[in-house]
Scaffold this active site. Structure first.
Site, mmCIF file in Angstrom:
data_model
loop_
_atom_site.group_PDB
_atom_site.id
_atom_site.type_symbol
_atom_site.label_atom_id
_atom_site.label_comp_id
_atom_site.label_asym_id
_atom_site.label_seq_id
_atom_site.Cartn_x
_atom_site.Cartn_y
_atom_site.Cartn_z
ATOM 1 C CE LYS A 202 -3.533 2.404 2.637
ATOM 2 N NZ LYS A 202 -4.558 2.311 3.687
ATOM 3 N NE ARG A 212 -5.892 9.606 3.443
ATOM 4 C CZ ARG A 212 -4.608 9.847 3.206
ATOM 5 N NH1 ARG A 212 -4.191 11.111 3.120
ATOM 6 N NH2 ARG A 212 -3.754 8.859 3.057
ATOM 7 C CE LYS A 225 -3.738 8.056 6.725
ATOM 8 N NZ LYS A 225 -4.891 7.131 6.621
ATOM 9 C CD GLU A 241 5.713 -3.838 3.633
ATOM 10 O OE1 GLU A 241 5.114 -4.704 4.297
ATOM 11 O OE2 GLU A 241 6.115 -2.770 4.122
ATOM 12 C CE LYS A 256 -6.133 1.845 -0.415
ATOM 13 N NZ LYS A 256 -6.168 2.082 0.981
ATOM 14 C CE1 TYR A 321 -15.108 3.165 -2.467
ATOM 15 C CE2 TYR A 321 -13.224 3.500 -3.912
ATOM 16 C CZ TYR A 321 -13.749 3.360 -2.638
ATOM 17 O OH TYR A 321 -12.915 3.401 -1.555
HETATM 18 C C1 PBG Z 1 -7.473 3.459 5.634
HETATM 19 C C2 PBG Z 1 -7.750 3.204 4.208
HETATM 20 C C3 PBG Z 1 -7.554 4.081 3.137
HETATM 21 C C4 PBG Z 1 -8.083 3.455 2.018
HETATM 22 C C5 PBG Z 1 -8.556 2.204 2.411
HETATM 23 N N1 PBG Z 1 -8.331 2.054 3.771
HETATM 24 C C6 PBG Z 1 -7.022 5.478 3.083
HETATM 25 C C7 PBG Z 1 -5.724 5.800 3.681
HETATM 26 O O1 PBG Z 1 -4.866 4.949 3.925
HETATM 27 O O2 PBG Z 1 -5.536 6.985 3.973
HETATM 28 C C8 PBG Z 1 -8.134 4.077 0.650
HETATM 29 C C9 PBG Z 1 -9.259 3.653 -0.212
HETATM 30 C C10 PBG Z 1 -9.563 4.581 -1.329
HETATM 31 O O3 PBG Z 1 -8.927 5.628 -1.535
HETATM 32 O O4 PBG Z 1 -10.512 4.249 -2.063
HETATM 33 N N2 PBG Z 1 -6.380 2.871 6.193
#
Ligand code: PBG
Length: 332
Positions: A202, A212, A225, A241, A256, A321
């Site tokens: 990720k 968010r 982050k 990872e 992701k 989505y």
């Molecule tokens: C939270 C999380 C995030 C997403 C899924 N779980 C956002 C982030 O890490 O800030 C992103 C999903 C998306 O953007 O569709 N840990």
């Protein structure tokens, strides 16, 4: 594997493209409804929906409507939904304790959907960001995100969600060692059959912005982050990872965001041959929808094309989505 091609004029690759039936016959990859995981945002209340401005067409649902949505998804053959809560700001704290409340929105939604729609799989994120006042996925102290202390809480969060009936635990927090800790905690709670889909690779990405907004953590986020999510320049690190998560007990791994990281999807699938998923994240959805709404792109073409790309790269499924719309089109 080698592929063999003759030379022109004996070989004419256009021959196999001549008609629709021929193209159907030789197609290497297809998108089916069984490839789709549909993320759903859940809120408190009854018979209530809320629009998300940066995700046109996506809504937050109160639990009763989330049950209906899940029913529709199941009837279309979507195998699994992923639940994300938008927590009341009053319940967001420094330590994200609401994550461990068996009566929090996600747990209540899981129980309600399991009761009414037992045939669909439910996946839940493990991370503290929907519950913390600083918007981070772990515990924060002196401006830093603590690793081992966060892992201890995340393992508890996973057990709480699994006890509510969640089928697939999806740690999205990117702390080191969390998959092993979560697996041990689930096993210790006799939840051996609950699976883990690890958000293994990720990346720290600008494409999470609309998500968010959807979960209400964007305005709260202190800093960024980058000390736990991956750097966009790295590939080998993604493989490390994934290797560690598999060794720690992950049943499925995920990459992701999706489209900007297709090379990672491809490399992970090729090197590990494990169930591999991609998340077409909120920013990818927003980007496509913005152009579709302006008439610049044709949704009938670009949505399935964007998803087929993940199959071609080797993904076994995609979080998107667009899942419900695509499922409707595929069954039409
Ligand atoms: C939270 C999380 C995030 C997403 C899924 N779980 C956002 C982030 O890490 O800030 C992103 C999903 C998306 O953007 O569709 N840990």
């Amino acid at each position: 594997m080698t592929s063999f091609s003759g030379s022109f004029p004996a070989t004419r690759l256009r021959r196999n493209r001549r008609t629709p039936w021929l193209r159907d016959l030789v197609r290497e990859n297809t998108l089916t409804v069984a490839d789709l995981i549909w993320p759903i945002f859940v809120i408190d209340g009854k018979d209530k929906t809320e629009a998300i401005s940066s995700m046109p067409g996506v809504q937050r649902y109160s639990i009763d409507l989330a049950v209906k949505a899940a029913k529709e998804a199941a009837s279309l053959g979507i195998p699994m939904i992923a639940l994300f809560p938008n927590t009341d700001p009053k319940l967001r704290t420094e330590d994200g304790a609401e994550a461990l409340n068996p009566e929090n929105i996600v747990c209540r939604a899981v129980r309600a959907i399991k009761k009414e729609v037992p045939e669909i799989g439910i996946m839940c994120d493990v991370a503290l960001d929907p519950y913390t006042s600083h918007g981070h996925d772990g515990l924060m102290a002196n401006g830093r995100i603590l690793n081992d202390e966060s892992v201890a809480v995340l393992a508890k969060q996973a057990v709480v969600q699994a006890q509510a009936g969640c089928d697939v635990i999806a740690p999205s927090d990117m702390m080191d060692g969390r998959i092993g800790a979560i697996r041990s905690a689930l096993d210790a709670a006799t939840l051996q059959d609950v699976a883990i889909m690890a958000y293994s690779a990720k990346y720290a990405s600008g494409f999470y912005g609309p998500f968010r907004e959807a979960v209400g953590s964007g305005g709260l986020l202190v800093g960024d982050k980058r000390t736990y999510q991956m750097d966009g320049g790295n590939t080998d690190e993604a493989l490390r990872e994934v290797a560690m998560d598999i060794a720690e007990g992950a049943d499925m791994v995920m990459v992701k965001p999706g489209m900007p990281y297709l090379d990672i999807v491809s490399r992970v699938k090729r090197e590990f041959s494990v169930p591999t998923f991609a998340y077409q994240v909120s920013g990818e959805y927003a980007m496509l929808m913005a152009a579709i709404e302006r008439g610049w792109l044709d949704s009938n073409k670009v949505v399935t094309e964007s998803l087929l790309a993940f199959k071609r790269a080797g993904a076994d499924g995609v979080l998107t989505y667009f899942a419900l719309d695509v499922a409707k089109n595929l069954s039409a």
